[in-house]
Design a protein around this motif. Structure first.
Motif: not given
Lengths: 110, 110
Positions: B7-13, B17-33
Motif C-alpha cells: 500500500e505504500m508503493f505505486t501500482d507501477e512499482q 516487482s510482481l513480474f520480477a518475482k516471477a522471474f526470480g527463480h531459475p526454475a521458472r526462467v527455465a520453464i519459460l525458456q
DNA sequence: GTTTTTAATCGTAACATTGCGATTAAATAA
DNA sequence: TTATTTAATCGCAATGTTACGATTAAAAAC
C-alpha cells in the motif's frame, strides 16, 4: 526447502533470476527509480522518500550494492548512492536476451 | 515481517516487482525458456526437462499462469502449456519502462 | 467398470525474506 | 573530549517461498 537448486540450472538462468529477485520487491524498485530521478541520493533521503525504517532501507541498499546495480560514496557521515551505470547496462543486456525472445507463431494453445 | 507493504508503493512499482518475482527463480526462467523453444510443452515434458518433481513444476506453472504469462490447454489427460503472447508483450513494455530509464550523466559517485 | 496416465492439490518441512528496535561505528560539530 | 549526525549491523519475530511425498481428480485405454 526454500532454496533454489542452483546447480541444476544454467549460469544464465541463475543470473537472470538473481537480477529479477533484486527487482522483486517494490521498495527496491522504488529505490532504483529514485536513484534514476535524483542521482545521487543520500540514504537518509531514501528513508524519508520511501517511508520504511532506516535499517530496512539500508538492507535493501546492501542487496542492490552486492549485485553491483548501485554504488555508494561516503561523504562525511552520509553515504550518497547512485546507479552503477556500466553494470546496469550489462544487466539490461542479460534481461533483454531473456525477455525479447521470439514468440513462436503457433503453439498448442493457438 | 516478510511481506511487502504494497500500500505504500505505486501500482507501477508493485506490478514491476510482481513480474520480477516471477522471474526470480531459475526454475521458472527455465520453464519459460523451454516454452519459448518448444511451444507448447506438456507439463510432463517440463518435469523431465527441468528435473524437479512434478508437484514442484506444477506449482511454478500455477504462478506463471496466475500472472498471465502462460496459458495451459487441457488435451485428454495432459496439459499443454505455452507463452501467453499478448500478455508477455504487455509485461515487456512495463519492464522496459523500468529498465530503460535514462542514466544520469553525472552522479555523486562519478 | 477397472486400470492407467497425467497433472492438480494438500500438507508440511526446510529455508529465505522482510521489517524494525536496539546497538554500533565513524565522521563531524561544538 | 563530548555531543551529534548518519548509516551499517545485530538480533529476532513474522511471514513468504520452495520442494516434494501422498493423495486426489479426471480423462483415456483396456
Amino acid at each position: 526447502m526454500g532454496l533454489a537448486k542452483t546447480e541444476m540450472f544454467t549460469d544464465e538462468q541463475n543470473e537472470i533470476s538473481l537480477f529479477a529477485k533484486a527487482f522483486g520487491h517494490p521498495a527496491r524498485v522504488a529505490i532504483l527509480q529514485q536513484l534514476f530521478k535524483i542521482d545521487g541520493c543520500y540514504c537518509g533521503d531514501l528513508v524519508t522518500e520511501i517511508g520504511l525504517a532506516q535499517p530496512t532501507i539500508s538492507q535493501h541498499l546492501k542487496e542492490l550494492k552486492y549485485l553491483g546495480l548501485i554504488k555508494g560514496n561516503v561523504e562525511g557521515t552520509s553515504v550518497c548512492y547512485c546507479i552503477h551505470a556500466e553494470n546496469w547496462t550489462k544487466m539490461k543486456v542479460i534481461m533483454a536476451q531473456f525477455l525479447d525472445q521470439d514468440l513462436p507463431k503457433e503453439g498448442c494453445c493457438s
